[in-house]
Design a protein around this motif. Structure first.
Motif: not given
Length: 270
Positions: A13-25
């Motif tokens: 879930d943290d990686l998914a949130k990071k993807a929303i902020r930065t484009g991908y994770a």
């Protein structure tokens, strides 16, 4: 849900949130069971892609992308091994994400007379202090092996993996596109089943009685698509993988028509 699974879901879930902020994770390498878990708990606001370096890889990285930035592509036919839409994914430092930032490949060579197995290479890697989740699949060939790993660890492995037991090794980095696909050596079996329930398909695959199939399922010895399944009435779809501890694996390759007696024709790979 046990504590380990809860922590794993929280990390994804943290990686998914990071993807929303930065484009991908991207995650580290996941087991097949972990990958199935990620699929079942995916957030709707991100695109999920898996990449293990080659077709049929079992251990894969989960790549989360923001739909507004593009979709990760992992076709091995591309010379640039990852393409994004014109509005491509950019990280926080504004660098383009390419596939060689997600997966790296190594070729492990040894003398033709030496015998080397998966366990030998994995043991040598663990002896170097390398964690299992930074390593993907290890494919054993006749005179060499190949492995997939995180790009940031590939140089360390290439420089330090010089032996597996008494076998001397030469390790070199290779393009991801040169990795072979995983081949499944299947014995094909055709049969009919009353329904596509797990217990019925299990009986057809391994020649079991319905009672024996139910016993194996209730004992927790049966996995469906890498997840333990305790339901004999669970539906089995095409390409589903069934594994039974002590018996092996079977894949439901094809579901055909219906016989005059109302039974389903199936093709199973053992």
């Amino acid at each position: 849900m046990n504590k380990t699974r809860t922590l794993s879901c929280a990390r994804m879930d943290d990686l998914a949130k990071k993807a929303i902020r930065t484009g991908y994770a991207a995650s580290k390498f996941l087991t097949p069971a972990e990958a199935e878990e990620v699929k079942s708990s995916l957030r709707r606001d991100v695109i999920l892609t898996f990449d293990g370096g080659f077709d049929g890889a079992e251990r894969v990285r989960a790549i989360f992308t923001n739909p507004d930035w593009g979709k990760y592509e992992n076709s091995k036919r591309e010379t640039r091994a990852a393409n994004f839409h014109q509005e491509f994914v950019r990280s926080a430092n504004d660098e383009k994400c390419e596939r060689d930032e997600i997966v790296a490949a190594l070729k492990i060579s040894h003398r033709p007379q030496d015998k080397l197995g998966h366990r030998d290479i994995l043991g040598a890697l663990m002896a170097l202090g390398i964690e299992r989740d930074v390593i993907g699949d290890i494919l054993i060939g006749k005179h060499f092996a190949t492995l997939v790993c995180l790009p940031e660890i590939s140089k360390y492995i290439a420089e330090n993996l010089t032996k597996a037991g008494r076998v001397g090794l030469t390790v070199s980095e290779i393009p991801i596109c040169e990795l072979p696909a995983r081949e499944e050596n299947l014995t094909i079996k055709t049969d009919t089943v009353a329904s596509l329930r797990l217990d019925a398909v299990l009986c057809a695959a391994f020649g079991l009685s319905r009672a024996k199939a139910a016993e194996l399922i209730s004992a927790g010895r049966v996995n469906l698509n890498h997840q333990n399944c305790l339901r004999p009435d669970k539906d089995v779809g095409e390409n589903a993988l069934i594994s039974v501890r002590g018996l092996g694996r079977a894949r439901l390759l094809e579901v055909g028509g219906v016989s005059k007696k109302g039974r389903n024709f199936v093709k199973i790979g053992i």
